[in-house]
Structure formats: structure tokens, C-alpha cells
Design an enzyme around this catalytic site. Structure first.
Site, PDB file in Angstrom:
ATOM      1  N   ASN A   1      -5.332  -7.131   9.256  1.00 22.57           N
ATOM      2  CA  ASN A   1      -6.470  -7.826   8.669  1.00 22.57           C
ATOM      3  C   ASN A   1      -6.029  -8.603   7.436  1.00 22.57           C
ATOM      4  O   ASN A   1      -5.583  -7.995   6.478  1.00 22.57           O
ATOM      5  CB  ASN A   1      -7.532  -6.777   8.288  1.00 22.57           C
ATOM      6  CG  ASN A   1      -8.811  -7.427   7.789  1.00 22.57           C
ATOM      7  OD1 ASN A   1      -8.922  -8.644   7.730  1.00 22.57           O
ATOM      8  ND2 ASN A   1      -9.767  -6.602   7.396  1.00 22.57           N
TER       9      ASN A   1
ATOM     10  N   HIS B   1      -8.785 -10.263  -1.314  1.00 21.15           N
ATOM     11  CA  HIS B   1      -8.688 -10.196   0.145  1.00 21.15           C
ATOM     12  C   HIS B   1      -9.897 -10.980   0.659  1.00 21.15           C
ATOM     13  O   HIS B   1     -11.026 -10.555   0.467  1.00 21.15           O
ATOM     14  CB  HIS B   1      -8.743  -8.712   0.548  1.00 21.15           C
ATOM     15  CG  HIS B   1      -8.979  -8.451   1.998  1.00 21.15           C
ATOM     16  ND1 HIS B   1      -8.076  -7.762   2.773  1.00 21.15           N
ATOM     17  CD2 HIS B   1     -10.018  -8.750   2.813  1.00 21.15           C
ATOM     18  CE1 HIS B   1      -8.558  -7.649   4.001  1.00 21.15           C
ATOM     19  NE2 HIS B   1      -9.739  -8.237   4.063  1.00 21.15           N
TER      20      HIS B   1
ATOM     21  N   ASN C   1      -6.762   0.591  -2.902  1.00 20.32           N
ATOM     22  CA  ASN C   1      -7.662   1.184  -1.902  1.00 20.32           C
ATOM     23  C   ASN C   1      -7.130   2.522  -1.390  1.00 20.32           C
ATOM     24  O   ASN C   1      -6.922   2.735  -0.213  1.00 20.32           O
ATOM     25  CB  ASN C   1      -7.904   0.215  -0.735  1.00 20.32           C
ATOM     26  CG  ASN C   1      -6.628  -0.168  -0.009  1.00 20.32           C
ATOM     27  OD1 ASN C   1      -5.533  -0.088  -0.575  1.00 20.32           O
ATOM     28  ND2 ASN C   1      -6.746  -0.575   1.241  1.00 20.32           N
TER      29      ASN C   1
ATOM     30  N   HIS D   1       0.866  -1.187   0.000  1.00 17.37           N
ATOM     31  CA  HIS D   1       0.000   0.000   0.000  1.00 17.37           C
ATOM     32  C   HIS D   1       0.899   1.233   0.000  1.00 17.37           C
ATOM     33  O   HIS D   1       1.568   1.511   0.994  1.00 17.37           O
ATOM     34  CB  HIS D   1      -0.904   0.000   1.236  1.00 17.37           C
ATOM     35  CG  HIS D   1      -1.849  -1.169   1.268  1.00 17.37           C
ATOM     36  ND1 HIS D   1      -3.096  -1.120   0.687  1.00 17.37           N
ATOM     37  CD2 HIS D   1      -1.716  -2.420   1.781  1.00 17.37           C
ATOM     38  CE1 HIS D   1      -3.701  -2.295   0.859  1.00 17.37           C
ATOM     39  NE2 HIS D   1      -2.881  -3.102   1.512  1.00 17.37           N
ATOM     40  N   LEU D   2       0.937   1.946  -1.121  1.00 12.91           N
ATOM     41  CA  LEU D   2       1.781   3.140  -1.211  1.00 12.91           C
ATOM     42  C   LEU D   2       1.013   4.399  -0.809  1.00 12.91           C
ATOM     43  O   LEU D   2       1.592   5.479  -0.685  1.00 12.91           O
ATOM     44  CB  LEU D   2       2.364   3.290  -2.623  1.00 12.91           C
ATOM     45  CG  LEU D   2       3.421   2.249  -3.010  1.00 12.91           C
ATOM     46  CD1 LEU D   2       3.858   2.435  -4.453  1.00 12.91           C
ATOM     47  CD2 LEU D   2       4.632   2.316  -2.076  1.00 12.91           C
ATOM     48  N   ARG D   3      -0.303   4.269  -0.622  1.00 15.20           N
ATOM     49  CA  ARG D   3      -1.145   5.334  -0.061  1.00 15.20           C
ATOM     50  C   ARG D   3      -1.309   6.557  -0.954  1.00 15.20           C
ATOM     51  O   ARG D   3      -1.879   7.557  -0.502  1.00 15.20           O
ATOM     52  CB  ARG D   3      -0.631   5.778   1.310  1.00 15.20           C
ATOM     53  CG  ARG D   3      -0.542   4.667   2.345  1.00 15.20           C
ATOM     54  CD  ARG D   3      -1.868   4.004   2.616  1.00 15.20           C
ATOM     55  NE  ARG D   3      -1.832   3.134   3.788  1.00 15.20           N
ATOM     56  CZ  ARG D   3      -2.656   2.094   3.959  1.00 15.20           C
ATOM     57  NH1 ARG D   3      -3.556   1.800   3.035  1.00 15.20           N
ATOM     58  NH2 ARG D   3      -2.594   1.362   5.047  1.00 15.20           N
TER      59      ARG D   3
ATOM     60  N   PHE E   1      -6.433  -1.395  10.859  1.00 15.89           N
ATOM     61  CA  PHE E   1      -5.711  -2.645  10.640  1.00 15.89           C
ATOM     62  C   PHE E   1      -4.464  -2.354   9.798  1.00 15.89           C
ATOM     63  O   PHE E   1      -4.518  -1.547   8.873  1.00 15.89           O
ATOM     64  CB  PHE E   1      -6.579  -3.621   9.854  1.00 15.89           C
ATOM     65  CG  PHE E   1      -7.786  -4.136  10.592  1.00 15.89           C
ATOM     66  CD1 PHE E   1      -7.665  -5.202  11.474  1.00 15.89           C
ATOM     67  CD2 PHE E   1      -9.046  -3.585  10.383  1.00 15.89           C
ATOM     68  CE1 PHE E   1      -8.777  -5.708  12.140  1.00 15.89           C
ATOM     69  CE2 PHE E   1     -10.165  -4.082  11.041  1.00 15.89           C
ATOM     70  CZ  PHE E   1     -10.037  -5.146  11.923  1.00 15.89           C
ATOM     71  N   GLY E   2      -3.372  -3.055  10.076  1.00 15.62           N
ATOM     72  CA  GLY E   2      -2.228  -3.000   9.157  1.00 15.62           C
ATOM     73  C   GLY E   2      -0.928  -2.605   9.809  1.00 15.62           C
ATOM     74  O   GLY E   2      -0.901  -1.880  10.803  1.00 15.62           O
TER      75      GLY E   2
ATOM     76  N   ASP F   1       2.203  -7.084   2.481  1.00 17.02           N
ATOM     77  CA  ASP F   1       1.010  -6.310   2.848  1.00 17.02           C
ATOM     78  C   ASP F   1       1.436  -5.068   3.632  1.00 17.02           C
ATOM     79  O   ASP F   1       0.834  -4.717   4.653  1.00 17.02           O
ATOM     80  CB  ASP F   1      -0.007  -7.156   3.633  1.00 17.02           C
ATOM     81  CG  ASP F   1      -1.348  -6.426   3.800  1.00 17.02           C
ATOM     82  OD1 ASP F   1      -1.550  -5.376   3.154  1.00 17.02           O
ATOM     83  OD2 ASP F   1      -2.181  -6.911   4.577  1.00 17.02           O
TER      84      ASP F   1
HETATM   85 ZN    ZN Z   1      -5.905  -7.061   2.383  1.00 13.10          ZN
END
Ligand code: ZN
Length: 474
Positions: free
Chosen positions: A313, A189, A104, A72-74, A358-359, A340
């Protein structure tokens, strides 16, 4: 420490070259010229002596550049957590020459314009290759399909609603049928919302003891089973992301035997940690962590109970699930390793366990944890471990990466599997600091990360062959 070598040619001499794509494993030199692998072999002559810089990598592993297909590079929209520059710097430091970013973001990557924006930003600000995934559904809302054809045209390598999960089985079936038409793999997911509801940790002994709402393993297994059935029905390759439970591994193993086009990935936290960590470090080291890495009592990291850096998650599960994930990795049921990497701001994580997102971050600790839990424990050979970071993700996503064949892109990771080091907040390149692994003595790391023939991370100066952990290795 980032250094950019501007020589047009780089010669790595005397390392153990492991290229699972071609089956090569032996001591050899590797010559990188004009961004490509120019030669691999014994006593490779430097072709242009004046512009070739030589690096002696004797005693080290020379691997195809590692690929992390779950990051996830956001960007866009959440640059307080991570940016293209900081996320790819963390990747480089972790030994990754290519990352695959999840859709996301805000807004979600569900249209061609956003894909173009990210690819343009990655080319400008990224220090490693960035591949983009698109959403399965518009806004990742699970109600209406995203324009899968135009996402493909814009250059996505797969579709996924990661962070969320399409609940409607018919919508998922149609997504798989479209994906097949456009020759795109689907990643998922796996989370059944009606089973999981608002669970925050694995449903089991510890969720009861700690008074936290449970996220049952069945909530993952339901969707893994659904994906197996739909992969079989449509013939589309489905890849199950971050598998955490023993039941998921068993389902996948059985389906693969029948030839179903299904695959899976595992993340280090799920095969190193368990749900006991949420009861605090004393409980973890006394029980599930007892034999982990053969740490001496004085080496063991300390953390409080309800530490939100152990909330992710799917959640950390039981010791039995952890063992099943390790077995799945060892017998080839799970072909791919991923982080992740999910950065969050301190203020978001510094709240009660129920309310924290989560994460955890993972790019910088991933390789070491995999080497410790898979290679140093003799569960996997080095070529088999490297395969799960190179040719396996490249084949799934059809990337022209993951090999040291002559003519391939000069993406190379030089690894010292025995280097002992400690992961610290201060040295991390990520913008966020939500890792459960600060202060952990680790064994194995990337020494050089080379993208397109250029050195983007160089840890040679900080490399340390400390004895204590090495001496205790089995
Ligand atoms: Zn996921």
C-alpha cells in the site's frame, strides 16, 4: 555476516569517493578515527600505525552511510514481525547506516514516553542509527492531534501517520501549523479513504481480470494535491511518502516549479514491478517485465498468481505509472529513495490475497534494485543516485548525517555496483520473509557498512564478480 572491528582507526584506501553533499567525486583514501571522518584525500597517512587497520577498496565506491527514511521496525508490540536487532541487522546488510522508523506500532508512537522507549532500545540493541518519527494524530486515528511539541522534545525527526492518512483537511492544516512552530517536517502516506475503500490492488485491467477490488491512482493523487495546497497555505514542508502514480509525479513537478515546499520519495517495488505481477510471473515476464534488466529467460524468477508478496500500500501500478516514477527520479521531481520495509509474519501473508496485510520487506534488496533500474540503465549518475540516499533525506529531516566531510560521523557505505548476487530467504537478516525478490539475480550491493567507525556488515567474503549479468549490461 556481521563482524565488529574494534580498531579505533580505519583507513579505506584507493576507492572512488562520492560525497554529493560536498560535490567530491574522485579516487581518494578515507581515514576514520574515533568515530569521525578524520581525513579524505590522496595518500592519507595512517595517524597511528599500530591501531589503524587498512582496507583496500580499489574499484569500489565509498559513499556516505546510506539513510532509509521509511522503515517499519515493528517495536514496540509487534516483535514477531521484526525487532530492533533484526531490523537494524537487515539495514546494515543492505548498506544503511541510519534508518527512520515509522510510528504505526502498537501502541503507536504518539507520546514522549514511547519515543524514549524506542530510542533507548535502539541504543542498546540496534546496530545502525535509528531515528524516530512521531504520529500526527493520537493513536494514528486521524481524529485528534498528537502532542507535537512534546514529541519534538522527545527527539522525533518528523511526524507522520504512515500506514494511515489524516482524512480531515482542517486537522491536517492544524498539524502543519503546529509542525511549523516546532520546526518539524510532516511526512504523509497519501490515501483518500473514500476513493480507495477496501481496494487491494491497482484499479485497472488486472484488477478486473483477476476479480480483485481496485485501489485507484486517484486515491493517492487526491491527497498529494491536498498536501500541495496545505503546504502552500501554511509554508510547512510536506513530504509525500512512497509515491506510486504518474498523476502524483505530475502534481509534484508542477508544484515544485511554483516553489511549494513539497517533496516526495519512491520505493524500488514501485519502479521495478507492476500490477501484472499479481497475475503471476509468466504474465509479468511476457508483458511489463519483458525488457526488465535484460534477464535471460533462464534467470527469470517464478511466482504464482495472487502471490501476497506483491500486495503493498500503495499498490503496484501500471507500466505507465512505473515509467513516470522513473522519469520523476531522473529529472529530480522525486528527491528521495526509500524502502518502506514492512515485515509481516508468514502466517499473516499465507492467506487469500484479500485478507493478507499490505507490505513487503525491502532493506536488503533496495540498493541493488536502485542500482539496476537507475544506474545500470543510465537514468541516473552514481552521484545523483547516492544523493537520494544521503544528503537529500538528511536535509529533509535535518540529520547531521549523509556526508563524508572531515569531522562528520564515521558512517560509510562501501558499494560494489557490479557485484552479481541472488537474494535468498536463508541469508536474509530480517525476521520476516515477505519479499517478492527472493531468487532474483541482482547486480550491485553494499560490501561494507560502517557505523561510527565500526564495521557492522561485511560482505567482502561473499562478494562475487560473476560475469553473465555484468557482460549483458548496456
Ligand atoms: Zn505508508
Amino acid at each position: 555476516m556481521l563482524t565488529m572491528a574494534d580498531a579505533t582507526s580505519l583507513l579505506l584506501t584507493g576507492g572512488r569517493v562520492i560525497d554529493p553533499a560536498s560535490g567530491f567525486d574522485g579516487v581518494a583514501d578515507v581515514l576514520l578515527t574515533n568515530g569521525k571522518i578524520a581525513a579524505v584525500g590522496k595518500d592519507v597517512p595512517a595517524d597511528a600505525a599500530r591501531t589503524t587497520s587498512r582496507i583496500d577498496v580499489k574499484g569500489l565506491i565509498v559513499s556516505p552511510g546510506l539513510i532509509d527514511l521509511h522503515v517499519h521496525l515493528r517495536e514496540p508490540g509487534q516483535s514477531a514481525k521484526e525487532t530492533m536487532a533484526t531490523g537494524t541487522a537487515a539495514a546494515a546488510r543492505g548498506g544503511f547506516t541510519s534508518v527512520v522508523c515509522m510510528p504505526n506500532t502498537s501502541p503507536a508512537i504518539d507520546n514522549a514516553g514511547t519515543v524514549a522507549l524506542i530510542r533507548e532500545r535502539a541504543a542498546r540493541e540496534g546496530v545502525v542509527n535509528v531515528f524516530v518519527t512521531g504520529a500526527i494524530s493520537k493513536g494514528i486515528a486521524g481524529e485528534e492531534l498528537a502532542p507535537i511539541g512534546s514529541l519534538k522534545q522527545a527527539g522525533v525527526v518528523a511526524i507522520t501517520d504512515d500506514g494511515h492518512c489524516v482524512q480531515n483537511n482542517d486537522l491536517m492544516r492544524r498539524a502543519l501549523e503546529y509542525a511549523k512552530m516546532f520546526d518539524l517536517p510532516v511526512m504523509d502516506h497519501c490515501q483518500d479513504y473514500s476513493m480507495v475503500t477496501d481496494g487491494v490492488m491497482h484499479e485497472g485491467y488486472w484488477s478486473t481480470a483477476l476479480g480483485l477490488r481496485g485501489w485507484p491512482a486517484t486515491g493517492e493523487e487526491m491527497i498529494v494535491a491536498r498536501n500541495i495546497l496545505l503546504a502552500e497555505l501554511t509554508g510547512t514542508r510536506v513530504h509525500c511518502q512512497h509515491l506510486s502514480s504518474a498523476g502524483s509525479v505530475a502534481l509534484l513537478r508542477e508544484a515544485k516549479k511554483r516553489g511549494v515546499p513539497i517533496s516526495g520519495e519512491a520505493c524500488p517495488h514501485h519502479f521495478v514491478l507492476t500490477d501484472a505481477t499479481i497475475a503471476g510471473s509468466a504474465k509479468f515476464w511476457a508483458e511489463d517485465g519483458r525488457k526488465l534488466f535484460e534477464y535471460e529467460p533462464k534467470d527469470r524468477p517464478v511466482w504464482p498468481n495472487y502471490d501476497t508478496n506483491f500486495k503493498m500500500n500503495p499498490p503496484l501500478r501500471s507500466a505507465k505509472d512505473r515509467e513516470a516514477i522513473l522519469e520523476g527520479l531522473a529529472d529530480g521531481t522525486i528527491e528521495i529513495l526509500a524502502s518502506d520495509h514492512a515485515p509481516h509474519c508468514d502466517y499473516e501473508k499465507e492467506v487469500e490475497f484479500d485478507y493478507a496485510p499490505f507490505g513487503i520487506t525491502g532493506l536488503e534488496t533496495e540498493l541493488a534494485l536502485c542500482l539496476m533500474q537507475l544506474h545500470h540503465t543510465k537514468r541516473l549518475s552514481l552521484p545523483d543516485l547516492i544523493r537520494k540516499f544521503t544528503v537529500a533525506p538528511a536535509e529533509l529531516l535535518r540529520l547531521e548525517k549523509g556526508t563524508l566531510r572531515v569531522g562528520a560521523d564515521a558512517d560509510v557505505t562501501v558499494i560494489d555496483p557490479d557485484a552479481v548476487w541472488t537474494f535468498t530467504r536463508e541469508e536474509s537478516a530480517s525476521k520476516s520473509s515477505n519479499s517478492p525478490f527472493y531468487g532474483w539475480p541482482l547486480k550491485g550491493r553494499a560490501v561494507l557498512t560502517i557505523v561510527g567507525g565500526k564495521i557492522v556488515s561485511d560482505e567482502r567474503a561473499t562478494r562475487e564478480r560473476a560475469k553473465p549479468l555484468a557482460a549483458r549490461a548496456a
